[in-house]
Design an enzyme around this catalytic site. Structure first.
Site, PDB file in Angstrom:
ATOM      1  N   THR A   2      52.875   6.585  13.813  1.00 20.17           N
ATOM      2  CA  THR A   2      53.594   5.332  14.002  1.00 20.17           C
ATOM      3  C   THR A   2      52.862   4.225  13.265  1.00 20.17           C
ATOM      4  O   THR A   2      51.872   4.486  12.590  1.00 20.17           O
ATOM      5  CB  THR A   2      53.685   5.005  15.516  1.00 20.17           C
ATOM      6  N   GLY A 158      57.398   0.594   7.228  1.00 24.18           N
ATOM      7  CA  GLY A 158      58.547   1.463   7.474  1.00 24.18           C
ATOM      8  C   GLY A 158      59.225   1.934   6.202  1.00 24.18           C
ATOM      9  O   GLY A 158      59.796   3.021   6.155  1.00 24.18           O
ATOM     10  N   CYS A 161      56.035   4.584   4.830  1.00 19.42           N
ATOM     11  CA  CYS A 161      55.530   5.685   5.664  1.00 19.42           C
ATOM     12  C   CYS A 161      56.683   6.455   6.308  1.00 19.42           C
ATOM     13  O   CYS A 161      57.500   5.873   7.022  1.00 19.42           O
ATOM     14  CB  CYS A 161      54.609   5.122   6.744  1.00 19.42           C
ATOM     15  N   THR A 164      57.162   6.192  10.191  1.00 21.78           N
ATOM     16  CA  THR A 164      57.389   4.848  10.720  1.00 21.78           C
ATOM     17  C   THR A 164      58.831   4.456  10.417  1.00 21.78           C
ATOM     18  O   THR A 164      59.289   4.616   9.298  1.00 21.78           O
ATOM     19  CB  THR A 164      56.424   3.835  10.054  1.00 21.78           C
TER      20      THR A 164
END
Length: 175
Positions: A2, A158, A161, A164
């Site tokens: 995350t 986001g 990754c 994410t």
């Protein structure tokens, strides 16, 4: 994993995180709430790592906050001591960012307590380095609020990754 990021600016601290829960290379859930308020809303906490492990750590950290009347650093150090010495806790795979109105900390998966650099920016998780880089650039080069910096940093992480997403939970103090 995350991405969790924390920015402290102009008397405000903001902690934000994405909502993706992955199992291997599969997205299991997209709207998990990985940032929470603890200790009667006076402490913000965000986790990266195993979900069950993180909830265990949230619970243990909140107990430490109660024991130490909300003193963030003392509670974090006491949790870290337990984490290092307790056999069951040592197997937990998670990291926490915790913050109150005065300070921000990372509690690592090996029981270390880390204070931020002078810029007061922290980030953890698989997208943490992307968010950290973005937040540092935004703090140095813009007048954006702490919340705006957290939002933009998470969005950049986001976009880069795969672990994410862009479904964010963001909490701030004072609120």
């Amino acid at each position: 994993m995350t991405t969790i990021v924390s920015v402290r600016r102009n008397g405000q601290v903001v902690v934000g995180g994405d909502g993706q829960v992955s199992l291997g290379n599969t997205v299991m859930k997209g709207n998990a709430r990985k940032v929470r308020r603890l200790y009667n809303g006076k402490v913000l906490a965000g986790f990266a790592g195993g979900t069950a492990d993180a909830f265990t750590l949230f619970e243990l950290f909140e107990r430490k906050l109660e024991m130490h009347q909300g003193h963030l650093l003392k509670s974090a150090v006491e949790l870290a001591k337990d984490w290092r010495t307790d056999r069951a806790l040592r197997k937990l795979e998670a990291m926490l960012i915790v913050a109150d109105e005065k300070e921000s900390l990372i509690i690592t998966g090996i029981g270390d307590v880390v204070q931020p650099e002078e810029d007061q920016i922290l980030a953890i998780g698989s997208g943490g380095n992307y968010a950290l880089s973005a937040a540092r650039a935004l703090v140095e080069n813009t007048e954006l609020s702490a919340r705006e910096i957290v939002e933009k940093s998470l969005r950049i992480a986001g976009d880069i990754c795969v672990f994410t997403n862009t479904n964010f939970t963001i909490e701030e103090l004072p609120n």
